[in-house]
Design a protein around this motif. Structure first.
Motif, short mmCIF file in Angstrom:
data_model
loop_
_atom_site.label_atom_id
_atom_site.label_comp_id
_atom_site.label_asym_id
_atom_site.label_seq_id
_atom_site.Cartn_x
_atom_site.Cartn_y
_atom_site.Cartn_z
N ASN A 66 -9.86 -42.23 -6.81
CA ASN A 66 -10.38 -41.76 -8.12
C ASN A 66 -9.23 -41.04 -8.83
O ASN A 66 -9.30 -41.22 -10.03
N TYR A 67 -8.36 -40.16 -8.17
CA TYR A 67 -7.18 -39.70 -8.95
C TYR A 67 -6.41 -40.72 -9.53
O TYR A 67 -6.15 -40.57 -10.93
N ILE A 68 -5.88 -41.68 -9.07
CA ILE A 68 -5.19 -42.86 -9.51
C ILE A 68 -5.87 -43.61 -10.57
O ILE A 68 -5.18 -43.74 -11.71
N LYS A 69 -7.14 -43.86 -10.35
CA LYS A 69 -7.84 -44.46 -11.35
C LYS A 69 -8.19 -43.66 -12.81
O LYS A 69 -8.17 -44.17 -13.77
N GLU A 70 -8.10 -42.43 -12.42
CA GLU A 70 -8.36 -41.44 -13.73
C GLU A 70 -6.97 -41.46 -14.44
O GLU A 70 -7.30 -41.22 -15.74
#
Length: 82
Positions: free
Chosen positions: A62-66
């Motif tokens: 999720n952090y990368i996708k954000e």
């Protein structure tokens, strides 16, 4: 030691693929050069991004996708729908 370094290598590769497929594949920049510079910057700092997510108990995926949401706030970045 080998197992740990192998795990780090695979995590790094996974996050770079995620960055490419889930973030940059859906964004359009003003120029290809601009896109390449921003993409290369994130790839070069992928270890720092992963480390930050782990230390702060964030879901790495999720952090990368954000990153996509953050980049869409830039003036010359648009979302690309296929």
């Amino acid at each position: 030691m080998f197992i740990e370094s192998n795990r780090v290598k695979h995590t790094r590769q996974y996050c770079v693929r995620l960055l490419n497929r889930e973030v940059f594949a859906h964004l359009r920049f003003l120029t290809k050069e601009q896109r390449d510079i921003v993409y290369d910057s994130y790839v070069q700092n992928i270890d720092t991004l992963i480390e930050y997510a782990v230390e702060n108990n964030l879901n790495v995926d999720n952090y990368i996708k954000e990153i996509k949401t953050i980049l869409l706030k830039a003036k010359n970045v648009r979302e690309y729908m296929r």
